[in-house]
Motif scaffolding. Structure first.
Motif, mmCIF file in Angstrom:
data_model
loop_
_atom_site.group_PDB
_atom_site.id
_atom_site.type_symbol
_atom_site.label_atom_id
_atom_site.label_comp_id
_atom_site.label_asym_id
_atom_site.label_seq_id
_atom_site.Cartn_x
_atom_site.Cartn_y
_atom_site.Cartn_z
ATOM 1 N N TYR A 18 -6.534 42.508 85.247
ATOM 2 C CA TYR A 18 -5.888 41.258 84.840
ATOM 3 C C TYR A 18 -4.878 40.797 85.907
ATOM 4 C CZ TYR A 18 -7.824 41.948 80.122
ATOM 5 O OH TYR A 18 -8.656 42.121 79.046
ATOM 6 N N LEU A 19 -4.161 41.740 86.478
ATOM 7 C CA LEU A 19 -3.203 41.342 87.522
ATOM 8 C C LEU A 19 -3.939 40.831 88.757
ATOM 9 C CD1 LEU A 19 -0.519 44.147 87.094
ATOM 10 C CD2 LEU A 19 -0.137 41.688 86.771
ATOM 11 N N LEU A 20 -5.066 41.464 89.080
ATOM 12 C CA LEU A 20 -5.851 40.980 90.223
ATOM 13 C C LEU A 20 -6.328 39.544 89.969
ATOM 14 C CD1 LEU A 20 -8.100 44.065 91.126
ATOM 15 C CD2 LEU A 20 -6.457 42.971 92.656
ATOM 16 N N ARG A 21 -6.677 39.244 88.735
ATOM 17 C CA ARG A 21 -7.212 37.916 88.421
ATOM 18 C C ARG A 21 -6.132 36.857 88.332
ATOM 19 N NH1 ARG A 21 -11.593 39.624 83.892
ATOM 20 N NH2 ARG A 21 -13.108 40.495 85.356
ATOM 21 N N ASN A 22 -4.884 37.267 88.365
ATOM 22 C CA ASN A 22 -3.771 36.337 88.223
ATOM 23 C C ASN A 22 -3.345 35.875 89.625
ATOM 24 O OD1 ASN A 22 -1.146 35.355 88.185
ATOM 25 N ND2 ASN A 22 -0.396 36.874 86.706
ATOM 26 N N ARG A 23 -3.436 34.579 89.859
ATOM 27 C CA ARG A 23 -3.160 34.014 91.179
ATOM 28 C C ARG A 23 -1.772 34.382 91.723
ATOM 29 N NH1 ARG A 23 -3.089 29.363 93.632
ATOM 30 N NH2 ARG A 23 -1.885 28.196 92.124
ATOM 31 N N TYR A 24 -0.828 34.551 90.792
ATOM 32 C CA TYR A 24 0.537 34.834 91.225
ATOM 33 C C TYR A 24 0.757 36.323 91.482
ATOM 34 C CZ TYR A 24 1.306 30.142 89.451
ATOM 35 O OH TYR A 24 1.237 28.800 89.230
ATOM 36 N N ALA A 25 -0.153 37.143 91.005
ATOM 37 C CA ALA A 25 0.067 38.595 91.096
ATOM 38 C C ALA A 25 -0.984 39.295 91.941
ATOM 39 C CB ALA A 25 0.075 39.199 89.692
ATOM 40 N N CYS A 26 -2.019 38.553 92.356
ATOM 41 C CA CYS A 26 -3.161 39.260 92.953
ATOM 42 C C CYS A 26 -2.798 39.948 94.266
ATOM 43 C CB CYS A 26 -4.363 38.336 93.109
ATOM 44 S SG CYS A 26 -4.066 36.916 94.120
ATOM 45 N N ASP A 27 -1.896 39.350 94.993
ATOM 46 C CA ASP A 27 -1.519 39.966 96.257
ATOM 47 C C ASP A 27 -0.847 41.322 96.009
ATOM 48 O OD1 ASP A 27 -1.580 39.473 99.102
ATOM 49 O OD2 ASP A 27 0.615 39.673 98.929
ATOM 50 N N THR A 28 0.106 41.321 95.085
ATOM 51 C CA THR A 28 0.794 42.558 94.705
ATOM 52 C C THR A 28 -0.203 43.584 94.169
ATOM 53 O OG1 THR A 28 2.556 41.082 93.985
ATOM 54 C CG2 THR A 28 2.777 43.399 93.388
ATOM 55 N N ALA A 29 -1.096 43.115 93.310
ATOM 56 C CA ALA A 29 -2.042 44.037 92.685
ATOM 57 C C ALA A 29 -3.009 44.611 93.723
ATOM 58 C CB ALA A 29 -2.813 43.331 91.574
ATOM 59 N N TRP A 30 -3.441 43.767 94.632
ATOM 60 C CA TRP A 30 -4.365 44.238 95.676
ATOM 61 C C TRP A 30 -3.698 45.330 96.525
ATOM 62 C CZ3 TRP A 30 -9.474 43.109 96.545
ATOM 63 C CH2 TRP A 30 -10.012 43.604 97.735
ATOM 64 N N GLN A 31 -2.454 45.046 96.908
ATOM 65 C CA GLN A 31 -1.741 46.045 97.712
ATOM 66 C C GLN A 31 -1.601 47.359 96.955
ATOM 67 O OE1 GLN A 31 1.927 44.659 99.420
ATOM 68 N NE2 GLN A 31 0.976 42.713 99.915
ATOM 69 N N TRP A 32 -1.305 47.255 95.670
ATOM 70 C CA TRP A 32 -1.153 48.469 94.863
ATOM 71 C C TRP A 32 -2.477 49.222 94.777
ATOM 72 C CZ3 TRP A 32 -3.229 50.800 90.624
ATOM 73 C CH2 TRP A 32 -2.496 51.852 90.060
ATOM 74 N N MET A 33 -3.544 48.470 94.542
ATOM 75 C CA MET A 33 -4.855 49.105 94.403
ATOM 76 C C MET A 33 -5.252 49.840 95.685
ATOM 77 S SD MET A 33 -8.563 47.359 93.642
ATOM 78 C CE MET A 33 -8.739 46.676 95.289
ATOM 79 N N THR A 34 -5.068 49.164 96.806
ATOM 80 C CA THR A 34 -5.506 49.800 98.058
ATOM 81 C C THR A 34 -4.610 50.988 98.404
ATOM 82 O OG1 THR A 34 -4.284 48.099 99.263
ATOM 83 C CG2 THR A 34 -6.634 47.745 99.004
ATOM 84 N N ALA A 35 -3.319 50.862 98.122
ATOM 85 C CA ALA A 35 -2.406 51.964 98.432
ATOM 86 C C ALA A 35 -2.652 53.169 97.522
ATOM 87 C CB ALA A 35 -0.957 51.497 98.305
#
Ligand code: BES
Ligand code: ZN
Length: 860
Positions: free
Chosen positions: A760-777
């Motif tokens: 859900y955070l990835l799908r959220n335009r305002y949070a996707c950058d943060t979520a992507w970084q978290w996922m990859t890290a």
């Protein structure tokens, strides 16, 4: 990858298991003995091999039975092959075909993997409690005991469990004996019918239940932990009982066991699991809290129960020979779940949801290059989990069976199924066995009709060109990226047409014919076929548009025309702005499933915002115009006696309005948020998630803290789900960061739910950058925690779904391409790349047209 496994059933065929397991909850270990009587087949060799995974084998004996009686074969060594998930019993002499009894003693660990034997955690008041349970599908029985862990290896099971005393112990069959020895409890169960190892199950712990009996005398029990309110068991019990009664009648074959238990489990990886006689669920999919469970959740619960109940026949009584025919289980259960719920609650019109949800999901996934066919080869066990593609083996397969049922008719379908069950009860089958039964019942060659649909991936776009009374109908393979389509692929296409005199179906590339008058001919009425229709001439398009505007077409048709239009536009058959114009023609639409489709197109259109942010305001304006009429009609309050469709539509409309920041909707939602805090009943359950989300998006002071506290203190998993949806809608990266920080703490977010928060955070335009970084890290943690989990292979798929631009495409490629070597992820990464390529091409191609459409709209 050429990795493949030998099927162990080809050397040893078990007939009977006696399995005794002792569970030690304090040390999270178990130990046991299994005695397997079975037949060695094939060539003589010096060993017998069983499956095992992660077990320590402490001893083994092999006894040969022959005319001379019993004779122990001395063993040379016992070899545990962990990488092959096998244990090999090597004899010091040749082992010849014949009957043997193997006895193996073993020990294992109980881990949090949600497979094999695993713990479930819950809080009962202040006390921390644990249940122990199993999940053996697809190949995890081997984590609990040495066995031939293949669906074809059907045998009877006599299970004995030794556990702590003072708890409930459930397994597939009724309890035979139960004795207390000090603080230990020894429970034996009745012998099971012949069944596959993946369906064996038990649950042990503190549980409460509610019971009923079917008209045919089957005992039906619904169970949950003590932490749940007893009333939450009432609705599922009613559905569970009536589902059995429905299928007994429809299939004409009695439910084969004396009882069925349905258990809501606090930790559960899938949605539910059809263990024979002991169906397990995540709590969200079984429990209904009176007054707090909305209509869509009730429908979900009913369909899940019906799905698993239908498996008691399709899957449990008759089982696929091998996983390549998994569709025999899941495609059928998918269709039958709607069929049963439609019979139990005709007023819910669930066949409309079947089209709007399963149908759309299936067509969209099936238009991606690299997609699997419904029937797919499986070489390695790691591939088995990736087979359960919800859009293909479930949705597309279910849709194909629905198409078949419409093609041969309900009576023949039912008659064929009934004789199939009688002929193959307790056996294993392949697709051809089912086709034979349905062909005999219908007089049609069902295999010739169905095999091309099941064995080829994709579906056709059927083009119809009409000039007066002259028609041509043509088919071609449809893909989001037409350059990758297979020019030679053909299907037997059932036409389901409005005009008389047309053939039932055609399987050539093109047919030409004439009709009695020049009325515009429509194909696939009522959306029964797995294909999309393209009307080629302007006159046809105009006629169809008129029918939509004047509501001369049924719901399914209105929905599918918009769907076909949007899919054709994305693939470049026509400009996407045409679809937006078409969408505007739906402003009087009052049907809930059609609105599902409209929200899908709106969601698709929102993708353009990633390329041009100035579009967002104009899209919001369009939404406000579109919803006006329904918002006025439905408002916020549920009316007594209103249809279930309207209850769900209200949520769709208010949800869209909340996104579009319709002032009246935002302010009402904020008021309701305040009143929820003291009087939860003032907010209809169907709207609760939206109300929470508005509070979060509008930065209501204290909303985040309040919702987190509510999340962490409630045992209501539906409420937890709504809170997850709301909090992950945040517009503040620092809040997203805080939510992500909780995912690795199983006390705050259960591992079964963590993927939701991330996605859900990835799908959220305002949070996707943060979520992507978290996922990859944190990928190493994700992989370690979820690699065996049913949802692990979905992550690259979810991640691909958010990519709209070349810059994000690059990000995706750089991260996921190096992981494509993992068998579990391979297909979804490859498809993710294809999906992104097609989407970026579409958005780039149509951006100017879409900008122009909106500028004209706002200028006028
Ligand atoms: N047999 C599956 C559950 C399953 C699938 C377990 C793969 C292990 C591996 C079950 O019948 C099922 O289909 N469950 C669905 C819910 C259903 C109602 C669509 C699920 O878990 O998503
Ligand atoms: Zn299923």
């Amino acid at each position: 990858m050429g990795k493949s496994v030998t099927r162990l059933y080809s050397q040893f065929q078990p007939e009977r298991y006696e399995l005794a397991l002792t569970l030690d909850k304090a040390h999270m270990t178990f130990g046991g003995t299994v005695t397997i009587r079975g037949r060695k087949v094939g060539r003589p060799s010096q060993r017998i091999t069983l499956h095992q995974n992660g077990l320590k084998i402490t001893s083994a004996t092999v006894i040969k039975h022959d005319k001379k009686g019993e004779q122990e074969l001395p063993l040379a060594r016992i070899n545990n092959h962990d990488s092959l998930q096998e244990v090999r019993l090597h004899a010091s002499q040749m082992v010849y075909p014949g009957m043997y009894t193997l006895t193996v003693a073993f020990e294992g660990k109980i881990t949090d993997s949600m497979t094999g034997i695993y713990p479930c955690y819950f809080k009962d008041g202040p006390a921390d409690k644990t249940l122990l349970m199993t999940q053996f599908e697809s190949h995890y029985a081997r984590q609990a005991f040495p066995c031939i862990d293949e669906p074809e290896a059907k045998a009877t099971f006599d299970l004995t469990l030794t556990t702590e005393a003072g708890i409930t112990v459930l397994a597939n069959t009724p309890v035979k004996t139960q004795q207390k020895h000090g603080d230990r409890l020894r429970t034996t169960f009745e012998t099971t019918p012949k069944m596959s190892s993946y369906l064996l199950a038990f649950v042990a712990g503190e549980l409460q239940s509610k019971s009923a009996t079917t008209t045919s005398g089957v005992a039906v029990n619904v169970w949950a932990t003590a932490a749940q309110p007893a009333q939450a068991l009432e609705f599922p019990l009613e559905i569970a009982k009536r589902s059995i009664e429905y299928f007994e009648d429809y299939f004409g074959v009695p439910y084969p066991l004396a009882k069925v238990d349905h258990v809501a489990c606090p930790d559960f990886s899938a949605g539910a699991m059809e263990n024979w006689g002991l169906i397990t669920y995540r709590e969200r999919a079984l429990l209904a809290y009176p007054g707090q469970t909305g209509q869509s959740s009730l429908e979900l619960i009913a369909t899940v129960i019906a799905h698993e109940t239908s498996h008691q026949w399709f899957g449990d009584l008759v089982t696929m020979k091998w996983w390549n025919d998994l569709w025999l289980n899941e495609s059928f259960a998918n269709m039958m779940e709607y069929q049963a719920v439609d019979a139990l609650h005709p007023e819910w019109h669930v066949w409309d949801s079947f089209i709007a949800q399963e149908g759309l999901g299936a067509l969209r996934r099936d238009a991606t290059p690299g997609v699997q066919s419904v029937k797919t080869e499986v070489r390695h066990p790691d591939e088995i989990n990736t087979l359960f593609d919800p859009s293909i083996v479930y949705a597309k397969g279910g849709r194909l069976l629905y198409m078949l049922k419409n093609y041969i008719g309900e009576d023949a379908f039912r008659k064929g199924l009934s004789s199939y069950f009688q002929k193959h009860r307790c056996g294993n089958t392949e697709g051809a066995d089912l086709w034979a039964a349905l062909s005999a019942a219908s007089g049609k060659d069902v295999g010739a009709f169905m095999d091309p649909w099941l064995e080829q991936s994709g579906f056709p776009v059927v083009s119809i060109t009409q000039a007066g009374r002259e028609l041509t109908i043509a088919q071609e393979h449809f893909l989001d990226n037409p350059a990758k389509a297979d020019p030679d692929r053909r299907w037997p296409v059932p036409l389901f047409a409005t005009a008389p005199g047309l053939p039932d179906s055609f399987d050539s590339s093109e047919i030409a014919l004439s009709v009695p008058n020049d009325d515009i001919v429509l194909l696939d009425t009522h959306a029964r076929g797995h294909y999309i229709v393209r009307y080629t001439s302007d006159k046809q398009k105009q006629a169809v548009a008129d029918k939509i505007r004047t509501q001369k077409l049924g719901e399914a048709d209105r929905l599918m025309l918009l769907n076909g239009g949007s899919m054709l536009a994305r693939a470049g058959y026509e400009p996407y702005s045409n679809i937006l114009a078409m969408l505007s023609a739906y402003r009087d639409e009052a049907s809930e499933p059609v609105w599902d489709m409209m929200s899908l197109v709106i969601g698709e259109t929102r993708r353009f915002i990633d390329l041009d942010e100035s579009l967002e305001d104009m899209i919001k304006q369009l939404i406000r115009t579109l919803i006006a009429k329904q918002h006025k009609r439905l408002s916020w309050q549920e009316q007594t006696g209103e249809s279930s469709a309207d209850q769900k539509l209200r949520a769709t409309i208010i949800g869209l309005g909340a996104y579009a920041e319709e002032p009246a909707i935002v302010s009402r939602a904020l008021e309701l948020f305040e009143s929820y805090k003291s009087k939860p009943d003032t907010v209809p359950a169907e709207l609760r998630g939206i109300v929470f989300a508005v509070a979060v998006k509008q930065h209501t002071p204290g909303a985040l803290t309040y919702l987190l506290q509510l999340h962490d203190s409630t045992n209501n998993s539906e409420l937890k789900g709504d809170i997850c949806g709301a909090l992950t809608a945040t517009h503040l990266p620092e809040e997203a960061e805080k939510l992500l920080g909780r995912l690795q703490d199983a006390k705050l977010v259960k591992p079964q739910d963590a993927d939701r928060w991330l996605v859900y955070l990835l799908r959220n335009r305002y949070a996707c950058d943060t979520a992507w970084q978290w996922m990859t890290a944190n990928w190493a943690w994700i992989e370690q925690t979820y690699h065996d989990d049913k949802s692990y292979d979905m992550l690259p798929r979810y991640a691909a779904s958010i990519v709209n631009t070349a810059a994000w495409a690059k990000r995706y490629r750089e991260f996921f391409e190096p992981k494509a070597g993992q068998l579990v992820l391979q297909r979804n990464i490859a498809m993710g790349l294809e999906e992104i390529t097609a989407r970026v091409a579409w958005l780039t191609r149509d951006l100017t047209g879409v900008q122009k459409f909106f500028n004209t709209l706002s200028g006028s």
